[in-house]
Design an enzyme around this catalytic site. Structure first.
Site, PDB file in Angstrom:
ATOM      1  N   GLU A 203      -6.711  -1.131   0.018  1.00  0.00           N
ATOM      2  CA  GLU A 203      -5.609  -0.067   0.401  1.00  0.00           C
ATOM      3  C   GLU A 203      -4.825  -0.494   1.324  1.00  0.00           C
ATOM      4  O   GLU A 203      -4.778  -0.085   2.288  1.00  0.00           O
ATOM      5  CB  GLU A 203      -6.303   1.311   0.690  1.00  0.00           C
ATOM      6  CG  GLU A 203      -5.108   2.475   0.781  1.00  0.00           C
ATOM      7  CD  GLU A 203      -5.649   3.713   1.124  1.00  0.00           C
ATOM      8  OE1 GLU A 203      -4.866   4.472   1.641  1.00  0.00           O
ATOM      9  OE2 GLU A 203      -6.886   4.212   0.860  1.00  0.00           O
TER      10      GLU A 203
ATOM     11  N   HIS B 225      -0.958  -1.680   2.489  1.00  0.00           N
ATOM     12  CA  HIS B 225       0.354  -1.256   1.831  1.00  0.00           C
ATOM     13  C   HIS B 225       1.632  -2.200   2.403  1.00  0.00           C
ATOM     14  O   HIS B 225       1.541  -3.203   3.068  1.00  0.00           O
ATOM     15  CB  HIS B 225       0.773  -0.094   2.480  1.00  0.00           C
ATOM     16  CG  HIS B 225      -0.299   0.997   1.886  1.00  0.00           C
ATOM     17  ND1 HIS B 225      -0.390   1.370   0.703  1.00  0.00           N
ATOM     18  CD2 HIS B 225      -1.175   1.771   2.586  1.00  0.00           C
ATOM     19  CE1 HIS B 225      -1.438   2.378   0.680  1.00  0.00           C
ATOM     20  NE2 HIS B 225      -1.969   2.504   1.938  1.00  0.00           N
TER      21      HIS B 225
ATOM     22  N   HIS C 165      -4.156   7.681  -4.646  1.00  0.00           N
ATOM     23  CA  HIS C 165      -3.628   7.670  -3.265  1.00  0.00           C
ATOM     24  C   HIS C 165      -3.014   9.147  -2.775  1.00  0.00           C
ATOM     25  O   HIS C 165      -2.443   9.715  -3.645  1.00  0.00           O
ATOM     26  CB  HIS C 165      -2.661   6.493  -3.019  1.00  0.00           C
ATOM     27  CG  HIS C 165      -2.295   6.225  -1.746  1.00  0.00           C
ATOM     28  ND1 HIS C 165      -1.554   6.907  -0.970  1.00  0.00           N
ATOM     29  CD2 HIS C 165      -3.054   5.558  -0.459  1.00  0.00           C
ATOM     30  CE1 HIS C 165      -1.410   6.622   0.365  1.00  0.00           C
ATOM     31  NE2 HIS C 165      -2.409   5.655   0.577  1.00  0.00           N
TER      32      HIS C 165
ATOM     33  N   ASP D  80      -6.498   0.422   5.054  1.00  0.00           N
ATOM     34  CA  ASP D  80      -5.188   1.253   4.796  1.00  0.00           C
ATOM     35  C   ASP D  80      -4.130   0.641   6.017  1.00  0.00           C
ATOM     36  O   ASP D  80      -3.662   1.275   6.742  1.00  0.00           O
ATOM     37  CB  ASP D  80      -5.693   2.639   5.514  1.00  0.00           C
ATOM     38  CG  ASP D  80      -4.380   3.759   4.908  1.00  0.00           C
ATOM     39  OD1 ASP D  80      -3.617   3.189   4.460  1.00  0.00           O
ATOM     40  OD2 ASP D  80      -4.790   4.933   5.173  1.00  0.00           O
TER      41      ASP D  80
END
Length: 364
Positions: free
Chosen positions: A42, A44, A195, A316
């Site tokens: 995860e 980004h 998500h 994240d």
């Protein structure tokens, strides 16, 4: 949005900054842990042309934090890699920071932009295929077209599945119209990372409490409810090879498996039936990651409730500190076998990394 415009936008990206993480109740050990290779799912990025969508998340987060995010998100080079190297993160699967085209009203625009973005991401991955993989960004407005784009991204671009940022124009993925998408995803064995995204409306329960709107509360409950819609609608019964991934320790689902089974027997089902208890489908079809959940208690619950084969490491990035997340998995109170499964082995299996290499892609 043309690919060369996206490439030019990436070249103009600002200085990278890793955002501070919320305080953790977990207390890492002070001794230096043994380096542990890790795969994270995860992680980004963003490009300037998608900032209009990303701005929709600003009411959810602190304004000062929002200002720092774009610089970190737009960097694909040495800054991101330096953080990975320092903390022994071998491979990351990149995905667009939400909500992306899930917030686009025009389906044709959404499809065109998602297609261009996927091509752009593939270009960045090709520069560093041993370190970066990708999740497709999909316009879910037209399920048939989304299925075609998912297959293109996996077949031609070497992606590992897709990440979808919640509902699209008020529609959730359990609706009958999405059967064609789930059928294709199951056939491809493509994991779908669900998500968090904002609900289509603003429930009264959050009124007067802005702190609950976003990562503290509403994103968790919205995503958990979305996943449960898939379970109770029988999506995983019809498509047993479908695979959903939930971040943030499973968005509370692992903690409540017993109650889902217990209350399913007495609730108003409106005619819905399942051949197995709800927990059967959650354990079989859903995997969870540690993104943004650096807690021994949460990890132990996930391992025991979901099975060690269904828990994966994630960070994240850049919304959580890589240092905190990696230190956590290196020192978590788990067995060494569990640690290795979570850190990388489960990702290798669920993302089909061996198949990815056998198909001629140069990834990890």
């Amino acid at each position: 949005m043309r690919r060369r415009d996206l490439l030019r936008g990436a070249a103009l990206a600002g200085v990278s900054a890793v955002l501070p993480a919320a305080a953790s109740s977990s207390k890492p050990e002070t001794t230096d842990p043994k380096p542990l290779g890790k795969i994270a799912l995860e992680e980004h990025f963003i490009v300037p042309e998608f900032m209009e969508y990303f701005a929709e998340t600003y009411p959810n987060i602190n304004a000062d934090i929002a200002k720092l995010a774009p610089g970190a998100l737009m960097d694909f080079g040495e800054r991101r890699l330096a953080v990975m190297d320092e903390h022994h993160v071998d491979y990351v699967v990149l995905s667009l920071a939400g909500p992306g085209v899930q917030a686009e009203k025009d389906g044709a625009v959404a499809q065109r932009r998602a297609h261009a973005l996927n091509d752009f991401l593939a270009g960045e991955i090709q520069k560093r295929p041993a370190r970066y993989g990708g999740f497709a960004h999909l316009a879910m407005h037209n399920p048939s077209e989304a299925a075609e784009e998912l297959e293109r991204c996996m077949r031609d671009l070497g992606f590992h599945g897709a990440l979808i940022n919640g509902q699209t124009n008020g529609e959730y993925l359990d609706l009958d119209k999405y059967s064609v998408f789930w059928e294709r995803a199951a056939a491809l064995e493509a994991p779908i990372y669900l998500h968090p995204g904002n609900p289509v409306d603003h429930p009264a329960t959050y009124a007067g409490h802005s702190e609950l709107w976003g990562p503290v509360c509403s994103w968790t409950f919205e995503t958990a409810t979305h996943a449960l819609r898939l379970v109770f609608a029988g999506v995983f019964e019809r498509y047993p090879k479908a695979k959903l991934i939930l971040g943030h320790g499973g968005e509370t689902l692992p903690f409540s498996l017993w109650r889902f089974d217990s209350r399913w027997t007495v609730c108003n089902r409106s005619g819905r039936t399942l051949a197995k208890p709800p927990s059967f489908y959650i354990r079989r079809n859903i995997a969870v990651t540690t993104s943004g959940m650096c807690s021994d208690d949460s990890l132990r619950c996930s391992l025991d409730a979901m099975g060690a084969e269904n828990v994966l490491f994630s960070i994240d990035y850049p919304f959580e500190k890589t240092e905190l997340a990696t230190r956590f998995i290196e020192t978590a109170k788990v067995t060494e076998a569990e640690r290795t499964q979570v850190a990388s082995n489960n990702a290798r299996r669920i993302l089909h990394l061996d198949r990815y290499r056998a198909a001629g892609h140069q990834g990890f």
